[in-house]
Design an enzyme around this catalytic site. Structure first.
Site, PDB file in Angstrom:
ATOM      1  N   HIS A   1       0.865  -1.702  -0.109  1.00  0.00           N
ATOM      2  CA  HIS A   1      -0.468  -0.005  -0.082  1.00  0.00           C
ATOM      3  C   HIS A   1       1.136   1.508  -0.046  1.00  0.00           C
ATOM      4  O   HIS A   1       1.486   1.498   0.851  1.00  0.00           O
ATOM      5  CB  HIS A   1      -0.900   0.139   1.543  1.00  0.00           C
TER       6      HIS A   1
ATOM      7  N   GLU B   1      -7.274   3.587  -9.383  1.00  0.00           N
ATOM      8  CA  GLU B   1      -8.817   3.980  -8.057  1.00  0.00           C
ATOM      9  C   GLU B   1      -9.490   4.546  -8.085  1.00  0.00           C
ATOM     10  O   GLU B   1      -9.722   5.454  -8.958  1.00  0.00           O
ATOM     11  CB  GLU B   1      -7.618   5.056  -7.007  1.00  0.00           C
TER      12      GLU B   1
ATOM     13  N   GLU C   1     -10.662   4.326   8.875  1.00  0.00           N
ATOM     14  CA  GLU C   1      -9.262   4.803   9.604  1.00  0.00           C
ATOM     15  C   GLU C   1      -9.357   5.658  10.518  1.00  0.00           C
ATOM     16  O   GLU C   1      -8.361   5.630  11.316  1.00  0.00           O
ATOM     17  CB  GLU C   1      -8.423   5.922   7.912  1.00  0.00           C
TER      18      GLU C   1
HETATM   19 ZN   LIG Z   1      -3.688   5.044   1.402  1.00  0.00          ZN
END
Ligand SMILES: [Zn+2]
Length: 408
Positions: free
Chosen positions: A65, A145, A213
């Protein structure tokens, strides 16, 4: 065929085997490995390359990542609070992207390679990283993405995404694998998630997504409240979240190679759904420390095969997994340091391979790709302490092979 001898061979296999005074035999893939006596009698006519005392041979590190398009950030973005950071990204995004030209990304890739990382998962928001990723010697999984929560824009956004995925797919090779990233539950419209996941199922592509997150993300998804409300009102004229965490996760059924990054605020039920999906958690402790000061509880990691990611330079000062592991030793306090070091090194090899869907990387085993690095410790150490001392004393690898080709 190449044979290399070293004081230690750390295999990162399912038994955590470590061979003392061992040899590894490889061409493009690993042919054999064992003790020096065993290999030298089995291959009597092949020269054996010796390494310096206290050298360790191990699998190349895997960082699943990273956002290379944000590599120009050093001191521009603001840390300490997720919304402060996100607002600074919105403010400076265009400048940072423009500064991250091919030369800058090439240099970052070179540093990643020198550190001993041999495979990366690159999250690509714009496709501006493709030229560099096509040239690099690293193994690359390129995640095109999708992002956008505004219903009136979905057709345009999906068309743009498809064009980027098509360009990426043209670069497919034995070293470059196209894949799909869904930005996050709060930022991608369910229609776009459904359509992109259908493409992933049809084309058997790996998928990754950021997930839970921050506390702000959790508050927004659960009750359309908290720090994200102001952000959505201001920038997107939106006052209601478009999805809930469980609805988001439920869309991923049937995706073979799946990973979720961060998961800091995921509760027991959400972590269980992630397990049911056979997805891998990518843990980015430095990024979490910088943006939210809260990361995953080690108790939720220790029984799972997780991966370690650096995230991008938009939320880190380094793209080296050695730095990430060093910091993780301090972030996860109250855990035995030698046990933690071993877990972190496994996450940075075998865990990364699982996150990216590679069944032939991340361990030193017969038949696996010969993605091999060596590092040399400054002095002798016991077998039990090798993992910890590698993490404490390594910044660059002294030899790197990718699919058997000597790179460094
Ligand atoms: Zn990220």
């Amino acid at each position: 065929m190449t044979i290399i001898q070293a004081d230690w061979i750390v295999t990162c296999d399912e038994y955590d085997s470590i061979i003392e005074n061992g040899c590894i035999v490889f061409d493009k893939t690993i042919v054999d490995l064992g003790s020096f006596e065993e290999i030298s009698s089995k291959y009597p006519n092949s020269p054996i390359q010796k390494t310096d005392p206290n050298t360790v041979i191990l699998p190349g590190l895997i960082n699943p990542h990273v956002h290379l398009e944000f590599s120009a950030n050093k001191t521009t973005l603001r840390y300490g609070n997720f919304m402060t950071w996100l607002n600074s990204v919105i403010e400076h995004r265009a400048d940072l992207i423009e500064k991250a030209d091919t030369e800058l990304i090439d240099n970052e890739l070179q540093s990643i390679l020198k550190s001993g990382t041999t495979t990366i998962g690159a999250i690509s928001s714009y496709g501006f990283d493709m030229e560099s990723l096509q040239k690099t010697k690293l193994n690359v999984v390129h995640f095109s993405e999708i992002i956008g929560s505004n219903a009136s824009m979905v057709d345009t956004l999906f068309a743009d995404f498809q064009a980027r995925l098509k360009s990426s797919s043209k670069l497919k090779s034995d070293r470059y694998t196209p894949a799909i990233a869904i930005h996050s539950p709060y930022s991608v419209h369910p229609f776009l998630i459904r359509e992109t996941l259908n493409l992933a199922r049809e084309q058997n592509l790996a998928v990754t997504a950021h997930f839970l997150e921050s506390q702000e993300e959790k508050d927004w998804l659960e009750s359309s409240s908290g720090g994200m409300l102001e952000f959505f009102k201001t920038f997107l004229n939106q006052t209601q979240s478009i999805t809930k965490s469980h609805e988001f996760l439920n869309q991923f059924k049937g995706i073979k190679n799946l990973s979720f990054t961060h998961c800091c605020q995921a509760n027991k039920e959400e972590l269980e759904v992630i397990d049911e999906l056979k997805a891998t958690i990518i843990h980015c402790p430095v990024s979490n420390r910088f943006l939210t000061n809260a990361t995953m509880d080690y108790k939720d990691l220790e029984h799972r095969t997780f991966a370690i990611g650096t995230d991008g330079l938009s939320s880190n000062y380094s793209l080296s997994l050695w730095e990430e592991m060093k910091n993780a030793l301090f972030i996860h306090k109250n855990v035995d340091i030698t046990t933690l070091a071993k877990k972190l090194l496994n996450a940075s090899t075998k865990g990364g391979a699982k996150a990216l869907g590679f069944e032939n990387k991340g361990s030193l085993k017969k038949g696996y790709d010969a993605d091999i690095i060596s590092v040399t410790l400054p002095d002798t150490c016991t077998k039990k302490d090798i993992f910890l001392h590698m993490i404490l004393h390594t910044s660059v690898a002294n030899a790197i092979f990718i699919k058997g080709e000597k790179i460094v």
